[in-house]
Design an enzyme around this catalytic site. Structure first.
Site: not given
Ligand code: UD1
Length: 419
Positions: A25-26, A120, A125, A308, A400
């Site tokens: 998925k990711n 989710c 986030r 995850d 999902r």
């Molecule tokens: C991706 C994965 C998700 C996984 C996560 C962490 C996909 C589609 N989803 O989500 O399954 O759980 O990586 O491995 O690949 N953050 C901020 N500001 C930002 C972006 C992130 O504060 O602009 C924080 C988030 O709130 C969180 C942390 O950074 O606490 C990690 O988030 P991130 O690595 O960005 O996760 P996703 O890309 O949303």
């Protein structure tokens, strides 16, 4: 709109058999978004048939791409000569990964309009790292009326320092930088395998990206990108979830079509619990002759233990011998299923991001409710081991990210129906 459904499981028997793992998925979601940048069609193979893929497909179509299934797992994406630039609010609200279209839209059309994404239910986030990255590349960002408008006639390569190795921000910035003028360096980049896959895919489209898998990714801007063919890697989280299905039931399960290296952090924890793990070249077998031992687990960015997988691990540790400590470092609220586990007989105390789990001999079936994708998977795992029948309501969350969960679980001996 997704149909609300429940999964009903009769648990308590050791599972045996084989599970084939689907495409990740990711990995596929950012790659689908990046396909928008191609000037000719993209053919993606081993695309998992999961709900998040349907949402991204709807997004690509809403932006003007023609998408068709060539066969069950092969998706053709043909972007138009000019893309729409407004991502529908409904899709952004439904799936956070929808934000991944911003980089590709900026790269190709010089404009992207989005609303803040949902997804989710695992705590706040924000997308501030995405915004900072686009700004560093020269995009003008205007927020107001619930919308975020990104504009830039042509992005300019830059040094981008991420405050945290965010997976999505790294991916968005990599895409945006592909056709920027000059060189972009992303410092403190995420190192997940899915980032390496995005790099591979972008380079097949004619981009010049290197360094993925390290914390420093360099992108040399090119004029434009073209279509290509690409096969999606196996889903390491789906694989880990089925490994725990074997472990939690005291079973013997062979997980096929995996990249072992991507599973090491999960396998290390399962081995520490005392389970017998046998590695093949692209498969892994777990034999769980006895109850696992309590351990400590802390989620971390790759190559650490994946956030995850943490909810599923909590289900397994609920039945371990001794007291386990689990710490979630990535998201604010990964423990949404804990109250339901307690109702099933687990002994868990949470303090903020820490869970203290005293293993019990047995869980019992009852009615529980999935609040998000991985919490839902964790409740299904608990139900496999529980005595009697468990109904997991809001099971659509599980769809999902897990393809054919009923078929795959039945294949290893689970009595499961959906209603
Ligand atoms: C991706 C994965 C998700 C996984 C996560 C962490 C996909 C589609 N989803 O989500 O399954 O759980 O990586 O491995 O690949 N953050 C901020 N500001 C930002 C972006 C992130 O504060 O602009 C924080 C988030 O709130 C969180 C942390 O950074 O606490 C990690 O988030 P991130 O690595 O960005 O996760 P996703 O890309 O949303």
């Amino acid at each position: 709109m997704r149909k609300i459904k429940s999964y009903v499981v009769k648990g308590g028997r050791p599972l045996e058999g084989k599970v084939d793992i689907s495409g990740a998925k990711n990995a596929v979601l950012p790659i689908m978004a990046a396909s928008l940048m191609a000037r000719s069609p993209v053919l993606l193979q081993r695309v998992p048939r999961i709900h998040d893929v349907d949402i991204m497909l709807e997004m690509l179509e809403a932006l003007g791409a023609a998408c068709s299934w060539e066969d069950a797992y092969t998706l053709r994406i043909s972007p138009p000569s000019e893309l729409g630039v407004t991502a529908p609010e409904k899709l952004l609200r439904e799936m956070r990964a929808s934000i991944l279209v911003v980089g590709p839209l900026l790269a190709r059309e010089g404009k992207a309009i989005v609303t803040p994404p949902g997804g989710c239910n695992i705590g706040p986030r924000p997308i501030d790292f995405h915004l900072k990255g686009m700004e560093a590349l020269g995009a003008e960002i205007v927020e107001g009326d619930g919308q975020i408008v990104f504009t830039s006639p042509r992005l300019t390569g830059a040094e981008v320092m991420l405050d945290y190795p965010s997976v999505g921000a790294t991916e968005n910035i990599m895409c945006a930088a592909c056709t920027a003028s000059g060189k972009t360096v992303i410092h403190n980049a995420a190192k997940e395998p899915e980032i390496i896959e995005l790099q591979n895919f972008l380079n097949l489209m004619g981009a010049r990206v290197k360094g993925a898998g390290t914390d420093r990714i360099t992108v040399y801007g090119v004029e434009e990108l073209h279509g290509t063919e690409y096969t999606v890697i196996p889903d390491r989280i789906e694989a880990g979830t089925y490994l725990i299905a074997g472990a939690i039931t005291g079973g013997d399960v062979l997980i096929q079509n995996v990249i072992i290296e991507h599973l090491e952090s999960t396998l290390a924890k399962l081995a520490e619990m005392g389970y017998d793990i046998q590695r093949g070249s692209d498969s892994v077998r777990i034999k769980a002759a006895r109850r696992g031992r309590a351990i400590g687990v802390r989620s971390m960015p790759y190559p650490g233990f994946p956030t995850d997988m943490l909810p599923q691990m909590i289900s397994l540790l609920s039945l371990a011998e001794g007291v386990s400590m689990v710490y979630e470092s990535v998201f604010a609220s990964r423990f949404k299923h804990v109250d339901d586990l307690i109702r099933m007989g687990a002994q868990i105390r949470t303090e903020g991001r820490l869970a203290i789990i005293t293993g019990v001999d047995r869980l019992r079936g009852t009615t529980v409710r999935a609040t998000d994708l991985r919490a839902g998977a964790a409740l299904i795992l608990a139900s496999l081991a529980a005595k009697g029948q468990t109904t997991v309501e809001n099971g659509e969350h599980i769809d999902r990210g897990y393809e054919d969960v009923v078929g795959k679980l039945r294949g290893i001996g689970v009595e499961i129906t959906e209603s």
